[in-house]
Enzyme design. Sequence first.
Site, PDB file in Angstrom:
ATOM      1  N   GLU A 163       0.830  -1.211   0.000  1.00 48.83           N
ATOM      2  CA  GLU A 163       0.000   0.000   0.000  1.00 48.83           C
ATOM      3  C   GLU A 163       0.865   1.261   0.000  1.00 48.83           C
ATOM      4  OE1 GLU A 163      -2.187  -0.386   3.662  1.00 48.83           O
ATOM      5  OE2 GLU A 163      -3.393  -2.059   2.938  1.00 48.83           O
ATOM      6  N   CYS A 212      -3.402  33.960   9.381  1.00 41.14           N
ATOM      7  CA  CYS A 212      -3.251  34.589  10.695  1.00 41.14           C
ATOM      8  C   CYS A 212      -3.078  33.559  11.800  1.00 41.14           C
ATOM      9  CB  CYS A 212      -4.437  35.498  10.958  1.00 41.14           C
ATOM     10  SG  CYS A 212      -4.386  36.856   9.811  1.00 41.14           S
ATOM     11  N   TYR A 234       0.406  13.988   0.559  1.00 37.07           N
ATOM     12  CA  TYR A 234      -0.135  14.650   1.760  1.00 37.07           C
ATOM     13  C   TYR A 234       0.010  16.171   1.664  1.00 37.07           C
ATOM     14  CZ  TYR A 234       0.246   9.777   3.110  1.00 37.07           C
ATOM     15  OH  TYR A 234       0.155   8.407   3.115  1.00 37.07           O
TER      16      TYR A 234
HETATM   17  N1  LLP Z   1      -1.805   2.043   4.341  1.00 35.84           N
HETATM   18  C1  LLP Z   1      -2.390   2.522   5.439  1.00 35.84           C
HETATM   19  C2  LLP Z   1      -3.331   1.671   6.172  1.00 35.84           C
HETATM   20  C3  LLP Z   1      -2.109   3.827   5.886  1.00 35.84           C
HETATM   21  O1  LLP Z   1      -2.677   4.287   6.981  1.00 35.84           O
HETATM   22  C4  LLP Z   1      -1.195   4.629   5.146  1.00 35.84           C
HETATM   23  C5  LLP Z   1      -0.887   5.998   5.576  1.00 35.84           C
HETATM   24  C6  LLP Z   1      -0.621   4.089   3.986  1.00 35.84           C
HETATM   25  C7  LLP Z   1      -0.929   2.779   3.615  1.00 35.84           C
HETATM   26  C8  LLP Z   1       0.349   4.855   3.127  1.00 35.84           C
HETATM   27  O2  LLP Z   1       1.520   5.144   3.794  1.00 35.84           O
HETATM   28  P1  LLP Z   1       2.737   5.816   2.994  1.00 35.84           P
HETATM   29  O3  LLP Z   1       3.273   4.803   2.026  1.00 35.84           O
HETATM   30  O4  LLP Z   1       2.238   7.011   2.295  1.00 35.84           O
HETATM   31  O5  LLP Z   1       3.711   6.138   4.055  1.00 35.84           O
HETATM   32  N2  LLP Z   1      -0.172  12.894   6.630  1.00 35.84           N
HETATM   33  C9  LLP Z   1       1.063  12.261   7.045  1.00 35.84           C
HETATM   34  C10 LLP Z   1       1.110  10.806   6.645  1.00 35.84           C
HETATM   35  C11 LLP Z   1      -0.068  10.013   7.181  1.00 35.84           C
HETATM   36  C12 LLP Z   1      -0.043   8.568   6.742  1.00 35.84           C
HETATM   37  C13 LLP Z   1      -1.317   7.898   7.045  1.00 35.84           C
HETATM   38  N3  LLP Z   1      -1.391   6.535   6.617  1.00 35.84           N
HETATM   39  C14 LLP Z   1       2.231  13.039   6.474  1.00 35.84           C
HETATM   40  O6  LLP Z   1       2.019  14.049   5.792  1.00 35.84           O
HETATM   41  O7  LLP Z   1       3.400  12.699   6.721  1.00 35.84           O
END
Ligand code: LLP
Length: 421
Positions: free
Chosen positions: A278, A346, A375
């Site tokens: 994922e 602000c 993100y």
């Molecule tokens: N699978 C699940 C169940 C997840 O919760 C997430 C991310 C992913 C896959 C994907 O993860 P990645 O490969 O993108 O690391 N907003 C935060 C990141 C939150 C991630 C949430 N879950 C940021 O800007 O760093």
Amino acid sequence: MIPFSMKNGTLCVEDIPLPEIAARYGTPCYVYSHAYLTERARRFTNALDGAGKGKALIAFAVKANPSQAILASFAAEGLGADVVSAGEIQRAVTAGIPPERIVFSGVGKTAEEMEYALKIGIGQFNIESVPEIEMLAEVAASLGKVAPVALRINPDVDAHTHAKIATGKADTKFGIAAEQALSAYEKVACYPSLKIQGIASHIGSQITDLAPFEAAAQRIHEIIVALEKAGHPIETADLGGGLGVRYKDDQPEPPSIEAYGEMIKRVTKGWNCRLIFEPGRSLIANAGLLLSKVIRVKESKTARFVILDAAMNDLVRPTLYDAYHEIKAVTPAVDYYHADIVGPVCETGDIFARNRHIPTVKADDLMALMSAGAYGATMASVYNSRPLVAEVMVSGDKSSLIRKRQSVEDLMRDEQKPEWL
Ligand code: LLP
């Protein structure tokens, strides 16, 4: 492939100088390189080729960037989708991702969302608690369907990442404790409207060391072996996302997609199930930047502030996680100075960078906030009545608007005054 590079003193996206993008689409705007995101998808697919039984499913984490153009680009590369809401399912399917390549994660799936997902025929539900098993069994039975189920197991592994994005420790809300796995699977097996299909885990995001992934995979394998012994064959193992990317130019690259693939192949050798991944950030973060214009430079008694037309509502990561993003001058001057780079919102926290050493800039100069493809746009808000910005995709010397800039009228469209006012 390098998506953003300096050519004749100007930062370009693929073959287009960013000032041309700013002139055509305005600022702030998100800009994505199609060649780069495609290359990342191919590298991920190739790196996992031969891992597990059959062909691994690479399910892009839609939350990282749910843009139709981006999802359609990944669909064209054969990717599936990891989703956490009915909205993300609808987006993925609309962009052309086949429902059977969709896995549905998340701790708070509602009965309505389950019904929608079952009717559309998604490939797998990653279930995160016993009450959720009960709810899915009921919803599937009422539709006369059999839901394909994986249980998301919390492997209790420390991913060594920012606390707000770590999910694999026992004290987070995610997944079912490893010790409860067997009894939870036994519960699934009791319902004729559920089919045990697989097991899932995801330990966090922006992970820059392969060891926690390896520890989690090993833990998952122990559980697969125990489940099979207990008479529950496991067809799919979803090892989640989480691979980190480089945010700072002067930092070493985190483990590459290929190194991740090699580790996975080594650890999963002999597993008799299909693997699912994922990835979100690792496919899209460095394919995007946020292009912004300097409104003015303000010198205070103690600091110099470069005030951009982009703000925390457009890119919240620095405010929310103290995240570091490179900020480049699009046509850099030869002289440098130190400045706080801020937005017009602000809030004291509306800061992209503090005391950053940057080429000197003046009003109307363009700056690029790098590594903003994941993100970024997806976490934007309209705080301070700042409409969502435009998004642009570039391929070679072609560019295309993939999301129109909102207007203030758009913001107010669904509002109304009480009739008694
Ligand atoms: N699978 C699940 C169940 C997840 O919760 C997430 C991310 C992913 C896959 C994907 O993860 P990645 O490969 O993108 O690391 N907003 C935060 C990141 C939150 C991630 C949430 N879950 C940021 O800007 O760093």
